[in-house]
Design a protein around this motif. Structure first.
Motif, mmCIF file in Angstrom:
data_model
loop_
_atom_site.group_PDB
_atom_site.id
_atom_site.type_symbol
_atom_site.label_atom_id
_atom_site.label_comp_id
_atom_site.label_asym_id
_atom_site.label_seq_id
_atom_site.Cartn_x
_atom_site.Cartn_y
_atom_site.Cartn_z
ATOM 1 N N SER A 143 15.227 -17.474 -10.408
ATOM 2 C CA SER A 143 14.384 -16.954 -9.042
ATOM 3 C C SER A 143 14.100 -16.133 -8.914
ATOM 4 O O SER A 143 12.608 -15.566 -8.356
ATOM 5 N N ARG A 144 14.983 -16.299 -8.117
ATOM 6 C CA ARG A 144 14.689 -15.321 -6.788
ATOM 7 C C ARG A 144 14.944 -14.239 -7.175
ATOM 8 O O ARG A 144 14.416 -12.481 -6.408
ATOM 9 N N LYS A 156 19.160 -21.896 -12.177
ATOM 10 C CA LYS A 156 18.078 -21.980 -12.083
ATOM 11 C C LYS A 156 17.147 -21.107 -10.528
ATOM 12 O O LYS A 156 16.298 -20.186 -10.554
ATOM 13 N N ARG A 157 17.763 -21.433 -9.044
ATOM 14 C CA ARG A 157 16.902 -20.977 -8.119
ATOM 15 C C ARG A 157 17.670 -19.472 -8.334
ATOM 16 O O ARG A 157 16.958 -18.504 -7.366
ATOM 17 N N LYS A 158 19.161 -19.049 -8.977
ATOM 18 C CA LYS A 158 19.409 -17.803 -8.322
ATOM 19 C C LYS A 158 18.600 -16.981 -9.208
ATOM 20 O O LYS A 158 17.879 -15.555 -8.581
ATOM 21 N N ASP A 195 8.656 -14.364 -13.334
ATOM 22 C CA ASP A 195 8.658 -15.217 -13.850
ATOM 23 C C ASP A 195 7.792 -14.489 -15.846
ATOM 24 O O ASP A 195 8.707 -15.310 -16.670
ATOM 25 N N VAL A 201 21.120 -25.697 -12.200
ATOM 26 C CA VAL A 201 19.752 -25.563 -10.750
ATOM 27 C C VAL A 201 19.647 -24.983 -9.723
ATOM 28 O O VAL A 201 18.792 -24.376 -9.655
ATOM 29 N N GLN A 202 20.936 -24.534 -9.680
ATOM 30 C CA GLN A 202 20.886 -23.319 -8.732
ATOM 31 C C GLN A 202 21.759 -22.298 -9.910
ATOM 32 O O GLN A 202 21.044 -20.997 -8.937
#
Length: 427
Positions: free
Chosen positions: A161-162, A157-159, A166, A154-155
């Motif tokens: 995306s930042r 994926k956040r990294k 996309d 999950v972390q």
């Protein structure tokens, strides 16, 4: 002096950043093979630049080749200018402004950067260490080949995306839960040593589940499972190559000093694989001795006449065999000639096939191979070795008797002719 020349002089600093510590004579433990005490890695100053050479594994190069092998930083194309030079320059405290590049090259560069980003996020935690310990994989191999685990998907994926748009994430096709969750990951590289995807496997500590044991990255602009051969970025430097089944088999041979190894990776053999292998002068097949492995070997032997194969005994794979008997024993395994290969292959393809035809072929071969051929045929056909030997001896005896009769008939003809000539003289 341009940035490339400046970085060529910063090899000592790069070595320190990678934990490679030179002694007073410029020697260190080699990070590219299992160098535990010999200090075979040497720093050399040549023509105003600094290069390296390992007297153990025989590899050599510049700061860029080492960064490529240790970190997967690209060595060619736009990615070299957009990723490698800025990365190394920043680390060495040098200023570098990349040249303007096209949007297409920029997208490729971002994709390369994304795969490098994920590779650096892989963690060698307790589970990975346990996995490596069970398979006798040293830590330097884990780092060199980008092996680790995503501990918090999950972390991650956040990294991602930042740090990436996309469109780049979509093109890379990396957000793949089945691949990243609860698996040991092996970084996949292109022919230049740049990360292009990942192969994940359930490790030994994971309870049995319905999940697939192996999962690879989804096809992306750089990676296609049907075209990829694991470790080709190292093996391509050699004239000869060994072809094995999986990543662990490859790593075992690399650890043992054999760099010229590629793995098919469990996929079906394709025309693209064949074309890549055709570049080598000699191809030695050491695939698993099951029906799938034999099918692949049969296809390669049929297409590439410069290929041969070895059969690893007792159902072992290269990893288990080398761990039990050593790499020298592995190198001494007999290469199968055409007749041995036919016998071994038919054990799987035609297990009920009559052994009579093969006994005839064995009788045509050199006597020094008879015992080996008969043992292989006994295993393949289910017919007892001694029955096959009796059949072979019967054929050989019959041939010997036929040869004797032929010789005697020839002598009788010669004798009759001599008598006739003598009588003619008397007349």
């Amino acid at each position: 002096m341009d940035i490339t020349d400046q970085l060529m002089l910063r090899l000592p600093e790069y070595l320190n950043s990678q934990g490679i510590h030179l002694d007073s004579n410029g020697f260190a433990l080699c990070p590219l093979h299992d160098d535990k005490k010999s200090k075979s890695f040497h720093l050399i100053t040549s023509s105003g630049s600094k290069i390296w050479h390992c007297f153990g594994c025989g590899q050599s190069g510049s700061i860029f080749t080492l960064a490529n092998q240790l970190e997967g930083l690209p060595m060619k194309g736009a990615e070299f200018h957009e990723i490698t030079l800025p990365t190394l320059a920043k680390r060495m405290g040098l200023k570098y402004v990349p040249k303007a590049i096209s949007q297409a090259d920029s997208n490729k560069g971002q994709l390369r950067e994304l795969f490098n980003f994920i590779r650096k996020e892989l963690v060698i935690d307790e589970r990975v260490q346990k996995f490596a310990e069970n398979r006798a994989l040293p830590e330097n191999i884990l780092k060199r080949f980008g092996i680790g685990r995503v501990t918090d998907y999950v972390q991650l994926k956040r990294k991602l995306s930042r740090n990436f748009g996309d469109d780049i994430l979509k093109k890379a096709a990396v957000l793949h839960d089945e691949l990243f969750v609860d698996r040991i990951l092996f970084t996949l590289f292109d022919d230049f040593g740049s990360p292009i995807g990942f192969a994940g496997r359930i490790d030994v500590d994971t309870p049995e589940t319905p999940r697939a044991k192996y999962v690879n990255s989804i096809t992306n602009p750089f990676y296609d499972k049907s075209k990829h051969l694991y470790n080709m970025h190292f093996a391509k430097k050699f004239d000869d190559v060994f072809v094995v089944e999986g990543q662990i088999d490859t790593l075992r041979l690399v650890i043992s000093g054999m760099q010229n190894v590629v793995a098919v990776g469990g996929s079906a053999l394709t025309d693209d694989h064949i074309r890549q292998l055709a570049k080598f002068k000699k191809i030695t097949l050491a695939l698993d001795g099951d029906a799938a492995g034999l099918t692949k070997m049969d296809k390669i032997r049929e297409r590439l006449k410069n290929s041969t194969c070895i059969l690893i005994p007792d159902g072992m794979d290269p990893d288990s065999y080398v761990r039990n008997y050593g790499v020298d024993s592995f190198k001494r395994l007999d290469e199968l000639d055409d007749l041995s290969w036919q016998i071994v292959r038919d054990e799987y393809y035609q297990p009920a096939k009559s052994a009579e035809g093969y006994v005839q072929k064995i009788a045509d071969s050199s006597p020094i191979y008879h015992t080996d051929y008969l043992r292989r045929l006994a295993k393949a056909s289910g017919v007892e070795y001694f029955r096959l030997k009796d059949g072979l001896n019967a054929i050989l005896n019959e041939r010997a008797w036929d040869k004797f009769n032929t010789i005697m008939k020839s002598k009788d003809k010669i004798g009759s002719l001599s008598v006739q000539v003598s009588l003619n003289k008397q007349e």
